[in-house]
Scaffold this motif. Structure first.
Motif, PDB file in Angstrom:
ATOM      1  N   HIS A  61       0.793  -1.232   0.000  1.00  0.00           N
ATOM      2  CA  HIS A  61       0.000   0.000   0.000  1.00  0.00           C
ATOM      3  C   HIS A  61       0.824   1.280   0.000  1.00  0.00           C
ATOM      4  N   ALA A  62       2.067   1.228   0.430  1.00  0.00           N
ATOM      5  CA  ALA A  62       2.869   2.450   0.578  1.00  0.00           C
ATOM      6  C   ALA A  62       3.230   3.059  -0.771  1.00  0.00           C
ATOM      7  N   THR A  63       3.204   4.370  -0.833  1.00  0.00           N
ATOM      8  CA  THR A  63       3.653   5.080  -2.027  1.00  0.00           C
ATOM      9  C   THR A  63       5.167   5.279  -1.949  1.00  0.00           C
ATOM     10  N   ASP A  64       5.761   5.685  -3.062  1.00  0.00           N
ATOM     11  CA  ASP A  64       7.209   5.896  -3.091  1.00  0.00           C
ATOM     12  C   ASP A  64       7.644   7.079  -2.242  1.00  0.00           C
ATOM     13  N   SER A  65       6.717   7.970  -1.917  1.00  0.00           N
ATOM     14  CA  SER A  65       7.064   9.165  -1.132  1.00  0.00           C
ATOM     15  C   SER A  65       6.945   8.943   0.375  1.00  0.00           C
ATOM     16  N   GLU A  66       6.630   7.720   0.782  1.00  0.00           N
ATOM     17  CA  GLU A  66       6.541   7.386   2.207  1.00  0.00           C
ATOM     18  C   GLU A  66       7.822   6.669   2.651  1.00  0.00           C
ATOM     19  N   GLN A  67       8.284   6.994   3.851  1.00  0.00           N
ATOM     20  CA  GLN A  67       9.429   6.307   4.442  1.00  0.00           C
ATOM     21  C   GLN A  67       9.043   5.760   5.806  1.00  0.00           C
ATOM     22  N   PHE A  68       9.767   4.721   6.228  1.00  0.00           N
ATOM     23  CA  PHE A  68       9.427   4.013   7.458  1.00  0.00           C
ATOM     24  C   PHE A  68      10.685   3.756   8.281  1.00  0.00           C
ATOM     25  N   ILE A  69      10.620   4.155   9.549  1.00  0.00           N
ATOM     26  CA  ILE A  69      11.700   3.867  10.497  1.00  0.00           C
ATOM     27  C   ILE A  69      11.106   2.947  11.560  1.00  0.00           C
ATOM     28  N   ILE A  70      11.661   1.751  11.667  1.00  0.00           N
ATOM     29  CA  ILE A  70      11.062   0.732  12.536  1.00  0.00           C
ATOM     30  C   ILE A  70      12.067   0.295  13.594  1.00  0.00           C
ATOM     31  N   ALA A  71      11.667   0.434  14.855  1.00  0.00           N
ATOM     32  CA  ALA A  71      12.504   0.043  15.990  1.00  0.00           C
ATOM     33  C   ALA A  71      11.851  -1.143  16.698  1.00  0.00           C
ATOM     34  N   PRO A  72      12.249  -2.370  16.351  1.00  0.00           N
ATOM     35  CA  PRO A  72      11.654  -3.548  16.997  1.00  0.00           C
ATOM     36  C   PRO A  72      11.952  -3.588  18.488  1.00  0.00           C
ATOM     37  N   HIS A  73      11.048  -4.210  19.223  1.00  0.00           N
ATOM     38  CA  HIS A  73      11.241  -4.327  20.666  1.00  0.00           C
ATOM     39  C   HIS A  73      12.440  -5.216  20.996  1.00  0.00           C
ATOM     40  N   THR A  74      12.653  -6.254  20.204  1.00  0.00           N
ATOM     41  CA  THR A  74      13.732  -7.206  20.452  1.00  0.00           C
ATOM     42  C   THR A  74      14.838  -7.036  19.421  1.00  0.00           C
ATOM     43  N   MET A  75      16.078  -6.905  19.910  1.00  0.00           N
ATOM     44  CA  MET A  75      17.233  -6.740  19.034  1.00  0.00           C
ATOM     45  C   MET A  75      17.876  -8.092  18.710  1.00  0.00           C
ATOM     46  N   ASP A  76      17.092  -9.025  18.216  1.00  0.00           N
ATOM     47  CA  ASP A  76      17.585 -10.351  17.859  1.00  0.00           C
ATOM     48  C   ASP A  76      18.031 -10.328  16.397  1.00  0.00           C
ATOM     49  N   ALA A  77      19.311 -10.611  16.148  1.00  0.00           N
ATOM     50  CA  ALA A  77      19.881 -10.482  14.805  1.00  0.00           C
ATOM     51  C   ALA A  77      19.168 -11.360  13.782  1.00  0.00           C
ATOM     52  N   VAL A  78      18.820 -12.578  14.179  1.00  0.00           N
ATOM     53  CA  VAL A  78      18.149 -13.502  13.263  1.00  0.00           C
ATOM     54  C   VAL A  78      16.769 -12.977  12.899  1.00  0.00           C
ATOM     55  N   LYS A  79      16.026 -12.525  13.896  1.00  0.00           N
ATOM     56  CA  LYS A  79      14.680 -12.010  13.643  1.00  0.00           C
ATOM     57  C   LYS A  79      14.711 -10.730  12.818  1.00  0.00           C
ATOM     58  N   LEU A  80      15.719  -9.884  13.065  1.00  0.00           N
ATOM     59  CA  LEU A  80      15.855  -8.666  12.280  1.00  0.00           C
ATOM     60  C   LEU A  80      16.131  -8.992  10.819  1.00  0.00           C
ATOM     61  N   ALA A  81      16.969  -9.992  10.581  1.00  0.00           N
ATOM     62  CA  ALA A  81      17.283 -10.408   9.219  1.00  0.00           C
ATOM     63  C   ALA A  81      16.047 -10.977   8.523  1.00  0.00           C
ATOM     64  N   GLN A  82      15.264 -11.766   9.260  1.00  0.00           N
ATOM     65  CA  GLN A  82      14.028 -12.321   8.709  1.00  0.00           C
ATOM     66  C   GLN A  82      13.036 -11.208   8.377  1.00  0.00           C
ATOM     67  N   PHE A  83      12.960 -10.238   9.255  1.00  0.00           N
ATOM     68  CA  PHE A  83      12.097  -9.081   9.063  1.00  0.00           C
ATOM     69  C   PHE A  83      12.485  -8.354   7.776  1.00  0.00           C
ATOM     70  N   LYS A  84      13.783  -8.127   7.614  1.00  0.00           N
ATOM     71  CA  LYS A  84      14.280  -7.418   6.435  1.00  0.00           C
ATOM     72  C   LYS A  84      13.957  -8.171   5.152  1.00  0.00           C
ATOM     73  N   GLU A  85      14.102  -9.484   5.175  1.00  0.00           N
ATOM     74  CA  GLU A  85      13.858 -10.303   3.990  1.00  0.00           C
ATOM     75  C   GLU A  85      12.406 -10.251   3.527  1.00  0.00           C
ATOM     76  N   LEU A  86      11.490 -10.017   4.452  1.00  0.00           N
ATOM     77  CA  LEU A  86      10.069 -10.003   4.116  1.00  0.00           C
ATOM     78  C   LEU A  86       9.627  -8.685   3.471  1.00  0.00           C
ATOM     79  N   ILE A  87      10.466  -7.660   3.567  1.00  0.00           N
ATOM     80  CA  ILE A  87      10.122  -6.346   3.011  1.00  0.00           C
ATOM     81  C   ILE A  87      10.607  -6.254   1.569  1.00  0.00           C
TER      82      ILE A  87
END
Length: 225
Positions: A61-87
């Motif tokens: 749904h996001a347009t090209d003019s929208e930006q997102f800064i996301i600070a997850p509650h948990t700083m787990d490297a594996v979960k962060l990598a999985q999160f990134k892959e889904l975007i």
């Protein structure tokens, strides 16, 4: 029937009010913000359900003019990598050596800077509302950010207050999040919600001075011996 009672309010308002007087500049965030971007969502303390909602919106749904800064509650490297892959958009980590404003999503993979990051936002999404309860919504409100939260907020008076004032919005699923974002991209609605959020904070400041004044009054009346 008690008369020796004084209600001073919540000192958390004083603390977040002070945040706006600090130096909140972050060079990496400034490098990330694209001058052509007209809408920046700051998502703080997000959990699994929160990220699912955010990923759906960013990818579909996001347009090209929208930006997102996301600070997850948990700083787990594996979960962060999985999160990134889904975007499906261009993603950077805050700890990357160089952050380009060509990235549309910035994942905060460090702690202690979220309250500063809110100063760069248009709207905030505060996580935890699909679990035990929401995280701190006063920090984004002090910068005049309208806030989106999940459905579990009943234990938090500030959330109930801001929802009643139409400066905070509770959502139950992905569809409601999309609807809420569309509404907040209407300039007049965004401006009014932003102003209301900030006014709510500063109307409730003063609890600390009230308490200190009460202590001072007690000390003055104490017998010297």
């Amino acid at each position: 029937g008690f008369t020796n009672v004084q209600v001073c309010g919540d000192t958390r308002f004083d603390r977040v009010g002070e945040i706006t007087k600090m130096d909140n500049r972050l060079e990496k965030i400034e490098n990330f913000i694209n001058p052509t971007s007209d809408f920046t969502l700051i998502a703080g303390s997000t959990w699994q359900k929160d990220t699912e909602i955010l990923i759906d919106y960013i990818n579909n749904h996001a347009t090209d003019s929208e930006q997102f800064i996301i600070a997850p509650h948990t700083m787990d490297a594996v979960k962060l990598a999985q999160f990134k892959e889904l975007i499906t958009k261009n993603v950077s980590y805050y700890t990357d050596d160089k952050i380009s404003n060509k990235s549309q999503v910035l994942i905060i993979d460090t702690i202690g800077i979220l309250n500063k990051i809110y100063s760069y936002g248009t709207v905030a999404y505060v996580g935890g509302g699909f679990g035990a309860g929401i995280h701190n919504i006063l920090e984004p409100a002090t910068f005049g950010l309208p806030i989106i939260i999940g459905k579990n907020y009943q234990k938090f008076q500030e959330a109930k207050d801001l929802i009643a004032l139409k400066a905070c919005f509770s959502i139950s699923d992905k569809k409601e999040f999309v609807t809420c974002m569309q509404q907040l991209k209407i300039p007049s609605f965004l401006s009014k919600s932003s102003k209301t959020a900030r006014e709510y904070i500063f109307k409730n400041i003063g609890g600390t001075y009230c308490i200190l004044g009460y202590i001072k009054k007690i000390i003055v009346t104490l017998p010297l011996n």
